[in-house]
Motif scaffolding. Structure first.
Motif, PDB file in Angstrom:
ATOM      1  N   VAL A 184      14.563  11.101   0.095  1.00 46.87           N
ATOM      2  CA  VAL A 184      15.687  10.055  -0.238  1.00 46.87           C
ATOM      3  C   VAL A 184      15.239   8.588  -0.102  1.00 46.87           C
ATOM      4  CG1 VAL A 184      18.166   9.560   0.302  1.00 46.87           C
ATOM      5  CG2 VAL A 184      17.364  11.968   0.140  1.00 46.87           C
ATOM      6  N   ALA A 185      14.560   8.214   1.018  1.00 44.41           N
ATOM      7  CA  ALA A 185      14.174   6.935   1.217  1.00 44.41           C
ATOM      8  C   ALA A 185      13.027   6.594   0.232  1.00 44.41           C
ATOM      9  CB  ALA A 185      13.688   6.755   2.599  1.00 44.41           C
ATOM     10  N   GLY A 186      12.266   7.382  -0.088  1.00 41.95           N
ATOM     11  CA  GLY A 186      11.349   7.111  -1.125  1.00 41.95           C
ATOM     12  C   GLY A 186      11.687   6.802  -2.520  1.00 41.95           C
ATOM     13  N   ARG A 187      12.779   7.588  -2.757  1.00 39.57           N
ATOM     14  CA  ARG A 187      13.564   7.550  -4.137  1.00 39.57           C
ATOM     15  C   ARG A 187      14.217   6.172  -4.051  1.00 39.57           C
ATOM     16  NH1 ARG A 187      14.263  12.922  -3.469  1.00 39.57           N
ATOM     17  NH2 ARG A 187      16.406  12.569  -2.744  1.00 39.57           N
ATOM     18  N   GLU A 188      14.840   5.909  -3.208  1.00 39.37           N
ATOM     19  CA  GLU A 188      15.654   4.383  -2.612  1.00 39.37           C
ATOM     20  C   GLU A 188      14.802   3.303  -3.018  1.00 39.37           C
ATOM     21  OE1 GLU A 188      17.605   5.089   1.063  1.00 39.37           O
ATOM     22  OE2 GLU A 188      19.500   6.147  -0.163  1.00 39.37           O
ATOM     23  N   LEU A 189      13.418   3.661  -2.349  1.00 40.39           N
ATOM     24  CA  LEU A 189      12.441   2.350  -2.342  1.00 40.39           C
ATOM     25  C   LEU A 189      12.253   2.157  -3.958  1.00 40.39           C
ATOM     26  CD1 LEU A 189      10.454   0.326  -1.354  1.00 40.39           C
ATOM     27  CD2 LEU A 189       8.750   2.274  -0.887  1.00 40.39           C
ATOM     28  N   SER A 190      11.885   3.339  -4.566  1.00 39.11           N
ATOM     29  CA  SER A 190      11.395   3.165  -6.009  1.00 39.11           C
ATOM     30  C   SER A 190      12.317   2.740  -6.873  1.00 39.11           C
ATOM     31  CB  SER A 190      11.286   4.736  -6.646  1.00 39.11           C
ATOM     32  OG  SER A 190      10.129   5.195  -6.140  1.00 39.11           O
ATOM     33  N   ASP A 191      13.671   3.011  -6.415  1.00 39.97           N
ATOM     34  CA  ASP A 191      14.762   2.405  -7.396  1.00 39.97           C
ATOM     35  C   ASP A 191      14.906   1.051  -6.947  1.00 39.97           C
ATOM     36  OD1 ASP A 191      15.617   4.832  -8.276  1.00 39.97           O
ATOM     37  OD2 ASP A 191      17.008   5.207  -6.996  1.00 39.97           O
ATOM     38  N   ARG A 192      14.879   0.539  -5.858  1.00 42.13           N
ATOM     39  CA  ARG A 192      15.019  -0.923  -5.695  1.00 42.13           C
ATOM     40  C   ARG A 192      13.782  -1.892  -6.228  1.00 42.13           C
ATOM     41  NH1 ARG A 192      15.062   0.513  -0.043  1.00 42.13           N
ATOM     42  NH2 ARG A 192      13.157  -0.550   0.175  1.00 42.13           N
ATOM     43  N   VAL A 193      12.645  -1.339  -6.118  1.00 42.67           N
ATOM     44  CA  VAL A 193      11.543  -1.787  -6.610  1.00 42.67           C
ATOM     45  C   VAL A 193      11.487  -2.062  -8.229  1.00 42.67           C
ATOM     46  CG1 VAL A 193       8.982  -2.115  -6.901  1.00 42.67           C
ATOM     47  CG2 VAL A 193      10.057  -1.777  -5.067  1.00 42.67           C
ATOM     48  N   ALA A 220       0.698  -1.166  -0.001  1.00 40.58           N
ATOM     49  CA  ALA A 220      -0.014  -0.117   0.046  1.00 40.58           C
ATOM     50  C   ALA A 220       0.917   1.309  -0.051  1.00 40.58           C
ATOM     51  CB  ALA A 220      -0.879  -0.016   1.120  1.00 40.58           C
ATOM     52  N   LEU A 221       2.032   1.475   0.852  1.00 42.95           N
ATOM     53  CA  LEU A 221       2.848   2.529   0.646  1.00 42.95           C
ATOM     54  C   LEU A 221       3.497   2.528  -0.557  1.00 42.95           C
ATOM     55  CD1 LEU A 221       4.462   2.247   4.412  1.00 42.95           C
ATOM     56  CD2 LEU A 221       2.307   3.576   3.632  1.00 42.95           C
ATOM     57  N   PHE A 222       3.920   1.536  -1.268  1.00 43.48           N
ATOM     58  CA  PHE A 222       4.748   1.591  -2.237  1.00 43.48           C
ATOM     59  C   PHE A 222       3.804   2.224  -3.338  1.00 43.48           C
ATOM     60  CE2 PHE A 222       6.106   0.288  -6.655  1.00 43.48           C
ATOM     61  CZ  PHE A 222       7.166   1.168  -6.876  1.00 43.48           C
ATOM     62  N   ASP A 223       2.563   1.529  -3.481  1.00 36.88           N
ATOM     63  CA  ASP A 223       1.461   2.186  -4.373  1.00 36.88           C
ATOM     64  C   ASP A 223       1.438   3.708  -4.294  1.00 36.88           C
ATOM     65  OD1 ASP A 223       0.908  -0.275  -5.377  1.00 36.88           O
ATOM     66  OD2 ASP A 223      -0.975  -0.365  -4.100  1.00 36.88           O
TER      67      ASP A 223
END
Length: 148
Positions: free
Chosen positions: A97-106, A34-37
């Motif tokens: 930064v954490a949100g961009r890192e999450l996007s990059d990992r996914v 849900a958070l990633f969405d």
């Protein structure tokens, strides 16, 4: 293959993808789906402005639900709210930064799965598939827009 058979095969493939995709894959990567969405919806708006309302529209949920999801993403440190300089009554959403890192990992995880699934394909086959899949998704989007 007849046109009717091809459409049936597309339907089966799409249902299979939907069943195997998204939530389980993200959860397997240690991500709250849900958070990633929410993060994904904000990323899709960049560099345009993302708001709770644009997140609600992207996720197909009501504004109160989107507001709760956004609040959770902010609390998790994945998004931050910024004052809209053009309209002080609304907040803009920006990935941290954490949100961009999450996007990059996914994105990396997804692309690794796609690479594995197409490992035996030639570069030309991948390019053709990408072109046809993009046209297919665009057609679905246009069809949905016509219904509203």
């Amino acid at each position: 293959m007849q046109s009717r058979d091809a459409l049936a095969a597309i339907e089966v493939a799409m249902v299979t993808i939907r069943r195997r995709q998204t939530r389980r894959a993200l959860a397997r990567d240690g991500v709250d789906p849900a958070l990633f969405d929410v993060v994904d919806a904000v990323e899709a708006r960049e560099p345009a402005e993302a708001t709770v309302m644009t997140v609600a529209a992207a996720l197909g949920v009501a504004q109160p639900r989107a507001s709760k999801l956004v609040a959770a993403a902010v609390e998790a440190g994945l998004l931050r709210r910024e004052a809209d300089q053009a309209d002080g009554r609304r907040s803009l959403l920006v990935r941290t930064v954490a949100g961009r890192e999450l996007s990059d990992r996914v994105h990396e995880s997804r692309r690794a799965r796609f690479a594995a699934a197409t490992a035996g394909w030639t570069p030309a086959e991948r390019a053709t598939f990408a072109q046809l899949l993009t046209r297919f998704v665009d057609g679905l989007t246009e069809t949905a827009a016509e219904r509203h």
